[in-house]
Motif scaffolding. Structure first.
Motif, mmCIF file in Angstrom:
data_model
loop_
_atom_site.group_PDB
_atom_site.id
_atom_site.type_symbol
_atom_site.label_atom_id
_atom_site.label_comp_id
_atom_site.label_asym_id
_atom_site.label_seq_id
_atom_site.Cartn_x
_atom_site.Cartn_y
_atom_site.Cartn_z
ATOM 1 N N GLY A 40 -14.435 69.051 -46.416
ATOM 2 C CA GLY A 40 -15.038 69.194 -45.092
ATOM 3 C C GLY A 40 -15.696 70.541 -44.857
ATOM 4 N N HIS A 41 -15.406 71.526 -45.712
ATOM 5 C CA HIS A 41 -15.870 72.887 -45.433
ATOM 6 C C HIS A 41 -16.346 73.595 -46.690
ATOM 7 N N THR A 42 -17.396 74.380 -46.527
ATOM 8 C CA THR A 42 -17.738 75.374 -47.535
ATOM 9 C C THR A 42 -18.137 76.587 -46.724
ATOM 10 N N VAL A 57 -19.172 71.393 -50.459
ATOM 11 C CA VAL A 57 -19.227 71.204 -51.912
ATOM 12 C C VAL A 57 -18.324 70.041 -52.360
ATOM 13 N N GLY A 58 -17.149 69.900 -51.744
ATOM 14 C CA GLY A 58 -16.258 68.776 -52.108
ATOM 15 C C GLY A 58 -16.896 67.435 -51.758
ATOM 16 N N GLU A 59 -17.639 67.441 -50.650
ATOM 17 C CA GLU A 59 -18.363 66.236 -50.231
ATOM 18 C C GLU A 59 -19.424 65.891 -51.286
ATOM 19 N N ALA A 60 -20.089 66.918 -51.830
ATOM 20 C CA ALA A 60 -21.083 66.680 -52.890
ATOM 21 C C ALA A 60 -20.394 66.076 -54.117
ATOM 22 N N TYR A 61 -19.203 66.599 -54.465
ATOM 23 C CA TYR A 61 -18.441 66.018 -55.585
ATOM 24 C C TYR A 61 -18.148 64.539 -55.308
ATOM 25 N N ASP A 62 -17.716 64.244 -54.083
ATOM 26 C CA ASP A 62 -17.356 62.856 -53.750
ATOM 27 C C ASP A 62 -18.586 61.951 -53.773
ATOM 28 N N GLY A 87 -13.793 62.255 -55.648
ATOM 29 C CA GLY A 87 -14.551 62.480 -56.875
ATOM 30 C C GLY A 87 -14.242 63.784 -57.590
ATOM 31 N N GLY A 88 -13.774 64.800 -56.835
ATOM 32 C CA GLY A 88 -13.589 66.131 -57.429
ATOM 33 C C GLY A 88 -12.773 66.137 -58.712
ATOM 34 N N PRO A 89 -11.544 65.629 -58.672
ATOM 35 C CA PRO A 89 -10.710 65.698 -59.881
ATOM 36 C C PRO A 89 -11.298 64.885 -61.043
ATOM 37 N N GLY A 128 -9.760 79.171 -51.496
ATOM 38 C CA GLY A 128 -8.846 78.080 -51.161
ATOM 39 C C GLY A 128 -9.598 76.797 -50.854
ATOM 40 N N GLY A 129 -8.848 75.727 -50.579
ATOM 41 C CA GLY A 129 -9.447 74.417 -50.297
ATOM 42 C C GLY A 129 -9.430 73.535 -51.532
ATOM 43 N N GLY A 130 -9.648 72.236 -51.339
ATOM 44 C CA GLY A 130 -9.524 71.261 -52.430
ATOM 45 C C GLY A 130 -10.276 71.636 -53.701
ATOM 46 N N VAL A 131 -11.485 72.182 -53.558
ATOM 47 C CA VAL A 131 -12.297 72.490 -54.745
ATOM 48 C C VAL A 131 -11.746 73.715 -55.495
ATOM 49 N N ALA A 138 -9.050 73.840 -56.722
ATOM 50 C CA ALA A 138 -8.267 73.285 -57.841
ATOM 51 C C ALA A 138 -9.145 73.110 -59.087
ATOM 52 N N ASN A 139 -10.447 73.250 -58.913
ATOM 53 C CA ASN A 139 -11.385 72.953 -60.016
ATOM 54 C C ASN A 139 -11.181 73.890 -61.212
ATOM 55 N N ARG A 140 -10.993 73.270 -62.374
ATOM 56 C CA ARG A 140 -10.697 74.079 -63.572
ATOM 57 C C ARG A 140 -11.892 74.904 -64.012
ATOM 58 N N CYS A 153 -3.755 73.655 -52.941
ATOM 59 C CA CYS A 153 -5.230 73.662 -52.824
ATOM 60 C C CYS A 153 -5.685 72.644 -51.795
ATOM 61 N N THR A 154 -5.223 71.413 -51.929
ATOM 62 C CA THR A 154 -5.628 70.374 -50.981
ATOM 63 C C THR A 154 -4.758 70.487 -49.718
ATOM 64 N N ASP A 155 -5.086 69.664 -48.723
ATOM 65 C CA ASP A 155 -4.457 69.820 -47.411
ATOM 66 C C ASP A 155 -2.929 69.707 -47.464
ATOM 67 N N ASN A 156 -2.273 70.623 -46.787
ATOM 68 C CA ASN A 156 -0.804 70.649 -46.736
ATOM 69 C C ASN A 156 -0.396 71.448 -45.502
HETATM 70 O O1 KG4 Z 1 -8.872 70.637 -48.872
HETATM 71 P P1 KG4 Z 1 -9.033 69.166 -48.993
HETATM 72 O O2 KG4 Z 1 -7.808 68.352 -49.325
HETATM 73 O O3 KG4 Z 1 -9.581 68.514 -47.678
HETATM 74 C C1 KG4 Z 1 -10.458 69.093 -46.788
HETATM 75 O O4 KG4 Z 1 -10.025 69.950 -45.968
HETATM 76 O O5 KG4 Z 1 -11.643 68.696 -46.877
HETATM 77 O O6 KG4 Z 1 -10.175 68.914 -50.063
HETATM 78 C C2 KG4 Z 1 -10.508 67.656 -50.580
HETATM 79 C C3 KG4 Z 1 -11.752 67.804 -51.430
HETATM 80 C C4 KG4 Z 1 -12.342 66.470 -51.889
HETATM 81 O O7 KG4 Z 1 -13.742 66.478 -51.629
HETATM 82 C C5 KG4 Z 1 -12.072 66.467 -53.396
HETATM 83 O O8 KG4 Z 1 -13.054 65.749 -54.134
HETATM 84 C C6 KG4 Z 1 -12.099 67.948 -53.715
HETATM 85 O O9 KG4 Z 1 -11.473 68.568 -52.611
HETATM 86 N N1 KG4 Z 1 -11.362 68.271 -54.951
HETATM 87 C C7 KG4 Z 1 -11.944 68.798 -56.043
HETATM 88 C C8 KG4 Z 1 -10.917 68.918 -57.030
HETATM 89 N N2 KG4 Z 1 -9.750 68.456 -56.482
HETATM 90 C C9 KG4 Z 1 -10.035 68.076 -55.201
HETATM 91 N N3 KG4 Z 1 -13.205 69.168 -56.277
HETATM 92 C C10 KG4 Z 1 -13.504 69.669 -57.499
HETATM 93 N N4 KG4 Z 1 -12.584 69.791 -58.501
HETATM 94 C C11 KG4 Z 1 -11.297 69.438 -58.314
HETATM 95 N N5 KG4 Z 1 -10.406 69.570 -59.314
#
Ligand code: KG4
Ligand code: ZN
Length: 345
Positions: free
Chosen positions: A140-142, A164-169, A181-183, A281-284, A286-288, A309-312
């Motif tokens: 949701g955020h970059t 950016v996570g939305e672009a991955y998805d 899509g990210g993982p 921080g944030g879901g992305v 986690a990206n290696r 990394c992801t929501d908690n």
């Molecule tokens: O932080 P989050 O759980 O939720 C929001 O606050 O948006 O992030 C979820 C996002 C998803 O778009 C997911 O595809 C991305 O984080 N994500 C990744 C990876 N793991 C989760 N993007 C790239 N690489 C990853 N390993």
């Protein structure tokens, strides 16, 4: 010692966590709704809020029991009350207010995106050197922040279109892969050639700290399906056959473009505020590929442990401790707010 019960319901994860002194995570329960939303390839707000209603009490109970304490043992109740989906936020905020009022404990509302930055502190308790550049990259955020300390977090750049996570998805959807899509893309990218396709790196104006990822997503769409002719609805047509190697190369090339943009913006932001460290921080986060590339950055870089990394809810309970230590509490009429409270004017 201060024990804070945190609650998270901003989007599609219902979370509760008990954190001691801002870093010692005693329990961290997350009920993911990924399966409910997967067939829509994105979060459906009404489905999310209904699932929060069902999950919130069992998740809170499990977090308190898992920490080996009772509700009465906690010193404060925290909740991420902004930004997010309004119907989702309301469930966590209502639960947190009710608990705070009925237990006679202080309530602390925190910003979910700021909490993503704070997640680097969990379990580690190593404070970054200030000022730090903060990057929150999620579904949701970059956004970029000038972080003077945990009390003073200023927004200095954000995306003008997709996160950016939305672009991955969305790219995963274009490639016929699963959700989120990210993982999946991260895994495929590790086996592909990042130089196979030169996708665009949108950097905007010379000094801009804002982001734009929608052009990159469209570039991947056109690469896979060709540039559409007038009146052609490419989405209605079947996906062209892609070999395993094609998929890996597209994933790696797309990921390389994302990482290049994130790093260039971090470099600009660090220079503009004279940063001494970087927080991501944030879901992305986690990206290696991103983690690997950041090992070569010129400043010390702080990432969260993978599970934060992801929501908690642990991250908001952690950040709430910063406010607790100054006795900065929220009123019981705390609102759920869709947008971040720190929009630039
Ligand atoms: O932080 P989050 O759980 O939720 C929001 O606050 O948006 O992030 C979820 C996002 C998803 O778009 C997911 O595809 C991305 O984080 N994500 C990744 C990876 N793991 C989760 N993007 C790239 N690489 C990853 N390993
Ligand atoms: Zn988030």
């Amino acid at each position: 010692m201060a024990l804070i019960l945190g609650i998270e319901s901003t989007c599609d994860e219902t979370g509760a966590s008990v954190v001691a002194d801002g870093f010692d995570v005693r329990s961290n329960v997350v009920a993911s709704q990924v399966e409910l939303h997967a067939k829509y390839r994105g979060v459906v707000p009404e489905i999310a809020s209904r699932a929060h209603i069902e999950n919130i009490l069992p998740v809170i109970r499990e977090a308190v029991q898992g920490a080996g304490v009772t509700m009465q043992d906690t010193d404060a109740i925290s909740v991420a009350h902004r930004p997010g989906l309004i119907g989702s936020l309301l469930i966590g905020v209502a639960a947190a207010k009710t608990l705070a009022w009925s237990l006679g404990k202080p309530l602390i509302g925190v910003d979910h995106v700021h909490a993503h930055l704070y997640s680097v502190m969990l379990e580690k308790n190593v404070t970054p050197a200030w000022p730090a550049v903060g990057l929150v990259c999620s579904g949701g955020h970059t956004a970029l922040y000038a972080v003077k300390n945990w009390h003073d977090i200023e927004l200095i750049g954000s995306t003008i279109d997709d996160a950016v996570g939305e672009a991955y998805d969305k790219v995963a959807a274009i490639l016929g892969l699963g959700y989120p899509g990210g993982p999946i893309i991260d895994r495929l990218a590790a086996q592909g050639n990042p130089k196979a396709i030169r996708f665009p790196r949108t950097l905007l104006e010379r000094d801009s700290l804002d982001f734009s990822f929608s052009g990159l997503k469209t570039a991947v769409l056109y690469h896979v399906r060709g540039v559409p002719r007038r009146g052609q609805d490419v989405k209605a047509e079947p996906l062209p056959k892609l070999s395993d190697q094609d998929l890996k190369d597209i994933a790696a090339s797309f990921q390389a473009a994302c990482i290049d943009v994130l790093i260039e913006k971090l470099r600009r932001a660090a220079e503009s505020i004279g940063a001494k460290s970087v927080i991501i921080g944030g879901g992305v986060s986690a990206n290696r590929g991103l983690r690997d590339a950041m090992t070569r950055f010129s400043l010390p870089v702080f990432f969260p442990a993978m599970q934060y990394c992801t929501d908690n809810a642990a991250m908001s309970a952690g950040l709430a401790h910063v406010r607790y230590s100054r006795q900065q509490f929220s009123p019981l009429d705390l609102d759920a707010i869709t947008f971040s409270g720190f929009q630039r004017t």
